[in-house]
Design an enzyme around this catalytic site. Structure first.
Site, PDB file in Angstrom:
ATOM      1  N   ARG A   1       0.847  -1.185   0.000  1.00 17.38           N
ATOM      2  CA  ARG A   1       0.000   0.000   0.000  1.00 17.38           C
ATOM      3  C   ARG A   1       0.889   1.243   0.000  1.00 17.38           C
ATOM      4  NH1 ARG A   1      -3.895   2.800   4.616  1.00 17.38           N
ATOM      5  NH2 ARG A   1      -4.788   4.322   3.187  1.00 17.38           N
ATOM      6  N   HIS A   2       0.376   2.343  -0.533  1.00 16.59           N
ATOM      7  CA  HIS A   2       1.127   3.595  -0.562  1.00 16.59           C
ATOM      8  C   HIS A   2       1.349   4.142   0.844  1.00 16.59           C
ATOM      9  CE1 HIS A   2      -2.494   5.814   0.458  1.00 16.59           C
ATOM     10  NE2 HIS A   2      -3.131   5.103  -0.459  1.00 16.59           N
TER      11      HIS A   2
ATOM     12  N   HIS B   1      -3.178   0.282  -3.447  1.00 14.21           N
ATOM     13  CA  HIS B   1      -3.986   0.886  -2.396  1.00 14.21           C
ATOM     14  C   HIS B   1      -4.218  -0.092  -1.252  1.00 14.21           C
ATOM     15  CE1 HIS B   1      -4.780   4.102  -5.340  1.00 14.21           C
ATOM     16  NE2 HIS B   1      -4.761   3.109  -6.216  1.00 14.21           N
TER      17      HIS B   1
END
Length: 507
Positions: free
Chosen positions: A242-243, A423
């Protein structure tokens, strides 16, 4: 009482929880946000679904126009807000949970656990912990502060620019809005609906909910300290990430305050980047950059992977700018920033159901390269932006299939280890089918999202000797031939740091 409890003789899931009470609660009431509010004046407080507001009961009684001064539980900032946009709730909703100790026997505990990224984690419905939310948030789902608009808002749109009626009455559309997830308490506490009752379009708020977990595993046996060895050479691995921490979930409505009339960016906090790629300021509202902390988070993960002996041959990334920044910082930590270009794949974007008002306008390859990002310009996306626009009403199953098919295609078309940056949902949607599991329900996905904080890392590993023939279909060559493995490096954990106002010293 605990000593006399016979947990084996009941179907209840008994557990002991350690909470701390926010000292800011003294003489205050806790109100949960019912409707979002975007400030029009500098002294107004932004309201986000999933946040809690501390209000002075005397101020409420003394207010003649319905506006009162309050403090955000999520950000610590103060300002004026329409009191009827909130509703009083239990003080315990604003408590922070630090530890959970199961009191049931092993059999019951196992039945109530979820497998996440190859490890067992407790399924905890408590909301206490502040993006994300994610993002996380978030997030936080997952992770810290995000919101969903009337039609369902994605990780990219924390405020949705909803206008507030001048008479302070909640607009009819806003009355349909409830919370979703990253740094906040999404889904509320004891006075809110149970998770199973949360509508599908509100699940995204879970991304911002910070994880309820034991920060440092104990020696009870449920979690063992990780000892990471050098990576095996006989199996392929796909790293799903995930970012990092994003600006909008950290600062709320930031664009109007960080761009002048000429469209020039001016940072207003040291956790904001010094510069941003040139583009129309309003486009940043739906395609948020990372904070400096977010970039550092990603670089630390890259360094951890490098220390663990991880080798990456290909990098694929969602077109969201925060994901591209995350991938770049991970590669920097790995020492591969200059030599390994990033393949931007629109098919890795998050659930389109959260973008009913249109897909964000992303930076082009040329704009990214001009901003010194190493982009693979020869890469041909498997799913184009035009393809995404044709599937606005994407259902959850279609979303899982889209992400999974992209991951499968990446595996089939490459050799060696691959990094996929996306995400909060990416860790599950890109691995679920490939590891031979069935699609999750919306509620199950919500529970997973609560536990995926910023820069969370999951690993899929090929099963030795389980390959198919070249003529076999995808089902036999990919699905079920991979398993979730232990990540190569430790997770990254840190506390919340509220914005400091030096004026408090002048009181």
């Amino acid at each position: 009482m605990v000593e006399n409890l016979d947990a084996s003789c009941t179907d209840a899931n008994w557990e002991l929880r350690l909470y701390s009470r926010d000292p800011r609660l003294v003489s205050k009431q806790v109100h949960k946000v019912l409707y979002p509010h975007t400030p029009r004046e500098t002294d107004e407080l932004e309201l986000r679904i999933g946040d809690y507001i501390y209000l002075n009961p005397e101020a409420i009684q003394a207010s003649s126009d319905g506006w009162v001064e309050g403090m955000s539980w999520l950000t610590g900032t103060t300002g004026y807000l329409p009191e009827n946009y909130t509703e009083r709730t239990a003080e315990s909703d604003a408590w922070t949970m630090h530890r959970t100790v199961p009191l049931c026997d092993a059999r019951v505990a196992d039945e109530l656990s979820d497998m996440v990224d190859g490890g067992v984690q407790e399924v905890i419905s408590s909301p206490n912990v502040p993006p994300e939310g994610t993002d996380a948030a978030s997030a936080a789902a997952a992770a810290a502060p995000a919101l969903v608009s009337v039609v369902g808002q994605s990780e990219s749109q924390p405020d949705a620019a909803l206008l507030v009626a001048s008479d302070k009455t909640p607009p009819a559309a806003e009355q349909q809005t409830v919370e979703e997830q990253n740094g906040g308490k999404m889904l509320g506490g004891g006075t809110t609906k149970p998770l199973d009752d949360i509508p599908l379009e509100k699940l995204h708020e879970l991304v911002k909910k910070r994880t309820n977990m034991r920060v440092i595993p104990g020696d009870e046996g449920a979690f063992q300290p990780q000892t990471v060895s050098k990576m095996e050479t006989g199996t392929r691995k796909v790293y799903l990430m995930r970012h990092g921490e994003r600006i909008d979930f950290t600062f709320g409505t930031w664009v109007p305050y960080c761009f002048d009339e000429a469209g020039n960016y001016v940072r207003k906090d040291l956790n904001m980047p010094k510069t941003l790629p040139a583009r129309k300021p309003s486009l940043w509202q739906r395609d948020s950059p990372l904070t400096n902390v977010g970039r550092y988070q990603a670089m630390l993960v890259g360094e951890g992977m490098k220390d663990a002996g991880v080798h990456i041959e290909q990098v694929y990334c969602s077109p969201s700018f925060r994901c591209i920044q995350t991938a770049t910082s991970v590669l920097e930590g790995l020492g591969l920033k200059a030599t390994l270009p990033i393949c931007i794949e629109p098919g890795l974007f998050e659930w389109l159901a959260w973008y009913q008002d249109g897909i964000p306008e992303w930076l082009s390859n040329e704009e990214l390269m001009a901003a010194d990002y190493n982009i693979d310009t020869e890469y041909k996306p498997m799913t184009t932006v035009a393809d995404l626009k044709e599937h606005f009403h994407e259902k959850l199953g279609e979303f899982y299939c889209r992400n999974s098919e992209i991951a499968e295609s990446i595996i089939k078309s490459t050799e060696g280890n691959v990094l996929i940056v996306g995400h909060a949902t990416t860790l599950d949607t890109c691995s679920r089918f490939i590891t031979g599991e069935k699609i999750r329900s919306t509620n199950d996905m919500g529970r997973i999202m609560q536990k995926v904080s910023y820069c969370s890392l999951a690993v899929m590993e090929s099963v030795p000797g389980a390959g198919g023939t070249g003529e076999a279909d995808v089902e036999s060559t990919i699905k079920g031939q991979w398993k979730l493995a232990v990540p190569p490096c430790d997770p990254i954990t840190h506390t919340n740091n509220n914005r400091f106002d030096h004026k408090i010293l002048l009181d």
